[in-house]
Scaffold this motif. Structure first.
Motif, PDB file in Angstrom:
ATOM      1  N   ARG A   2       0.841  -1.201   0.000  1.00  0.00           N
ATOM      2  CA  ARG A   2       0.000   0.000   0.000  1.00  0.00           C
ATOM      3  C   ARG A   2       0.872   1.246   0.000  1.00  0.00           C
ATOM      4  N   THR A   3       0.364   2.316  -0.570  1.00  0.00           N
ATOM      5  CA  THR A   3       1.037   3.611  -0.514  1.00  0.00           C
ATOM      6  C   THR A   3       0.058   4.644   0.019  1.00  0.00           C
ATOM      7  N   TYR A   4       0.595   5.718   0.590  1.00  0.00           N
ATOM      8  CA  TYR A   4      -0.209   6.759   1.223  1.00  0.00           C
ATOM      9  C   TYR A   4       0.285   8.124   0.799  1.00  0.00           C
ATOM     10  N   THR A   5      -0.583   9.109   0.916  1.00  0.00           N
ATOM     11  CA  THR A   5      -0.213  10.499   0.694  1.00  0.00           C
ATOM     12  C   THR A   5      -0.476  11.269   1.975  1.00  0.00           C
ATOM     13  N   ILE A   6       0.506  12.024   2.414  1.00  0.00           N
ATOM     14  CA  ILE A   6       0.361  12.894   3.580  1.00  0.00           C
ATOM     15  C   ILE A   6       0.643  14.312   3.099  1.00  0.00           C
ATOM     16  N   THR A   7      -0.229  15.237   3.401  1.00  0.00           N
ATOM     17  CA  THR A   7      -0.021  16.632   3.020  1.00  0.00           C
ATOM     18  C   THR A   7       0.377  17.416   4.259  1.00  0.00           C
ATOM     19  N   VAL A   8       1.542  18.032   4.198  1.00  0.00           N
ATOM     20  CA  VAL A   8       2.062  18.815   5.321  1.00  0.00           C
ATOM     21  C   VAL A   8       2.565  20.153   4.797  1.00  0.00           C
ATOM     22  N   ASN A   9       2.665  21.129   5.699  1.00  0.00           N
ATOM     23  CA  ASN A   9       3.270  22.397   5.303  1.00  0.00           C
ATOM     24  C   ASN A   9       4.781  22.328   5.553  1.00  0.00           C
ATOM     25  N   GLU A  10       5.495  23.385   5.205  1.00  0.00           N
ATOM     26  CA  GLU A  10       6.954  23.377   5.300  1.00  0.00           C
ATOM     27  C   GLU A  10       7.436  23.153   6.729  1.00  0.00           C
ATOM     28  N   ARG A  11       6.793  23.790   7.682  1.00  0.00           N
ATOM     29  CA  ARG A  11       7.179  23.633   9.093  1.00  0.00           C
ATOM     30  C   ARG A  11       6.977  22.189   9.548  1.00  0.00           C
ATOM     31  N   GLN A  12       5.852  21.595   9.158  1.00  0.00           N
ATOM     32  CA  GLN A  12       5.578  20.206   9.518  1.00  0.00           C
ATOM     33  C   GLN A  12       6.577  19.260   8.859  1.00  0.00           C
ATOM     34  N   ALA A  13       6.945  19.538   7.620  1.00  0.00           N
ATOM     35  CA  ALA A  13       7.942  18.718   6.927  1.00  0.00           C
ATOM     36  C   ALA A  13       9.285  18.793   7.650  1.00  0.00           C
ATOM     37  N   ALA A  14       9.639  19.985   8.133  1.00  0.00           N
ATOM     38  CA  ALA A  14      10.893  20.152   8.873  1.00  0.00           C
ATOM     39  C   ALA A  14      10.868  19.341  10.176  1.00  0.00           C
ATOM     40  N   GLU A  15       9.725  19.310  10.846  1.00  0.00           N
ATOM     41  CA  GLU A  15       9.591  18.511  12.067  1.00  0.00           C
ATOM     42  C   GLU A  15       9.708  17.020  11.766  1.00  0.00           C
ATOM     43  N   LEU A  16       9.068  16.584  10.678  1.00  0.00           N
ATOM     44  CA  LEU A  16       9.175  15.179  10.267  1.00  0.00           C
ATOM     45  C   LEU A  16      10.623  14.830   9.933  1.00  0.00           C
ATOM     46  N   GLN A  17      11.319  15.749   9.275  1.00  0.00           N
ATOM     47  CA  GLN A  17      12.727  15.528   8.945  1.00  0.00           C
ATOM     48  C   GLN A  17      13.532  15.305  10.210  1.00  0.00           C
ATOM     49  N   GLU A  18      13.352  16.184  11.193  1.00  0.00           N
ATOM     50  CA  GLU A  18      14.116  16.046  12.436  1.00  0.00           C
ATOM     51  C   GLU A  18      13.732  14.769  13.188  1.00  0.00           C
ATOM     52  N   ALA A  19      12.441  14.478  13.238  1.00  0.00           N
ATOM     53  CA  ALA A  19      11.992  13.263  13.927  1.00  0.00           C
ATOM     54  C   ALA A  19      12.575  12.009  13.271  1.00  0.00           C
ATOM     55  N   CYS A  20      12.589  11.983  11.955  1.00  0.00           N
ATOM     56  CA  CYS A  20      13.137  10.824  11.244  1.00  0.00           C
ATOM     57  C   CYS A  20      14.635  10.688  11.478  1.00  0.00           C
ATOM     58  N   GLU A  21      15.340  11.811  11.497  1.00  0.00           N
ATOM     59  CA  GLU A  21      16.783  11.740  11.761  1.00  0.00           C
ATOM     60  C   GLU A  21      17.043  11.199  13.167  1.00  0.00           C
ATOM     61  N   LEU A  22      16.312  11.727  14.149  1.00  0.00           N
ATOM     62  CA  LEU A  22      16.512  11.266  15.523  1.00  0.00           C
ATOM     63  C   LEU A  22      16.198   9.781  15.667  1.00  0.00           C
ATOM     64  N   LEU A  23      15.075   9.352  15.104  1.00  0.00           N
ATOM     65  CA  LEU A  23      14.700   7.946  15.178  1.00  0.00           C
ATOM     66  C   LEU A  23      15.758   7.070  14.511  1.00  0.00           C
ATOM     67  N   ALA A  24      16.218   7.489  13.344  1.00  0.00           N
ATOM     68  CA  ALA A  24      17.230   6.711  12.627  1.00  0.00           C
ATOM     69  C   ALA A  24      18.509   6.597  13.447  1.00  0.00           C
ATOM     70  N   ARG A  25      18.931   7.703  14.038  1.00  0.00           N
ATOM     71  CA  ARG A  25      20.171   7.681  14.832  1.00  0.00           C
ATOM     72  C   ARG A  25      20.014   6.820  16.084  1.00  0.00           C
ATOM     73  N   ILE A  26      18.862   6.902  16.729  1.00  0.00           N
ATOM     74  CA  ILE A  26      18.616   6.066  17.911  1.00  0.00           C
ATOM     75  C   ILE A  26      18.657   4.592  17.521  1.00  0.00           C
ATOM     76  N   LYS A  27      18.012   4.256  16.406  1.00  0.00           N
ATOM     77  CA  LYS A  27      17.950   2.853  15.990  1.00  0.00           C
ATOM     78  C   LYS A  27      19.308   2.270  15.626  1.00  0.00           C
ATOM     79  N   ILE A  28      20.253   3.112  15.214  1.00  0.00           N
ATOM     80  CA  ILE A  28      21.585   2.583  14.890  1.00  0.00           C
ATOM     81  C   ILE A  28      22.573   2.808  16.034  1.00  0.00           C
ATOM     82  N   GLY A  29      22.036   3.229  17.187  1.00  0.00           N
ATOM     83  CA  GLY A  29      22.880   3.350  18.364  1.00  0.00           C
ATOM     84  C   GLY A  29      23.578   4.676  18.535  1.00  0.00           C
TER      85      GLY A  29
END
Length: 134
Positions: A2-29
């Protein structure tokens, strides 16, 4: 799949970017990189205590997740981080007049890795992100 579409504004995209980076870094230690992003981290004047605490947390994380860097499926968050980072960087470059849409990357004005094409780390196809014309 399945694929999905999420519509966010620039500020929300920036928050998602930071959240994804933090999660990725935590998961790799890389807990130490995540700790640096905590609110007030750089406001603390007791750098010896901050340094000791950071290293103790990293030591604990390494002992709890010794295999973290070997798990390829944890690359999904890093993939999302790269895709969002890339889109936001190029949008800023367009807005600042550093480059016009359709033009190639301009060196040395656009040196950062944020302008590099994202590379899939998870083995899954990369997500897509595009601006919605309004």
């Amino acid at each position: 799949m399945r694929t999905y579409t999420i519509t966010v504004n620039e500020r929300q995209a920036a928050e998602l970017q930071e959240a994804c980076e933090l999660l990725a870094r935590i998961k790799i230690g890389q807990i130490d990189h995540a700790i640096e992003r905590l609110p007030g981290y750089y406001d603390n004047g007791d750098w010896d205590r901050v340094h000791d605490t950071r290293h103790e947390i990293q030591r604990l994380a390494n002992s709890l997740m010794p295999e973290a860097t070997k798990r390829r499926e944890d690359g999904v968050a890093w993939d999302l981080y790269q895709v969002i980072r890339h889109r936001l960087a190029w949008d800023r470059a367009y807005a600042d007049g550093a480059v016009q849409p359709g033009e190639p990357r301009k060196w040395p004005e656009m040196m950062g890795v944020c302008y590099d094409e994202p590379l899939a780390m998870s083995g899954l196809p990369l997500a897509t992100i595009k601006e919605i014309e309004q």
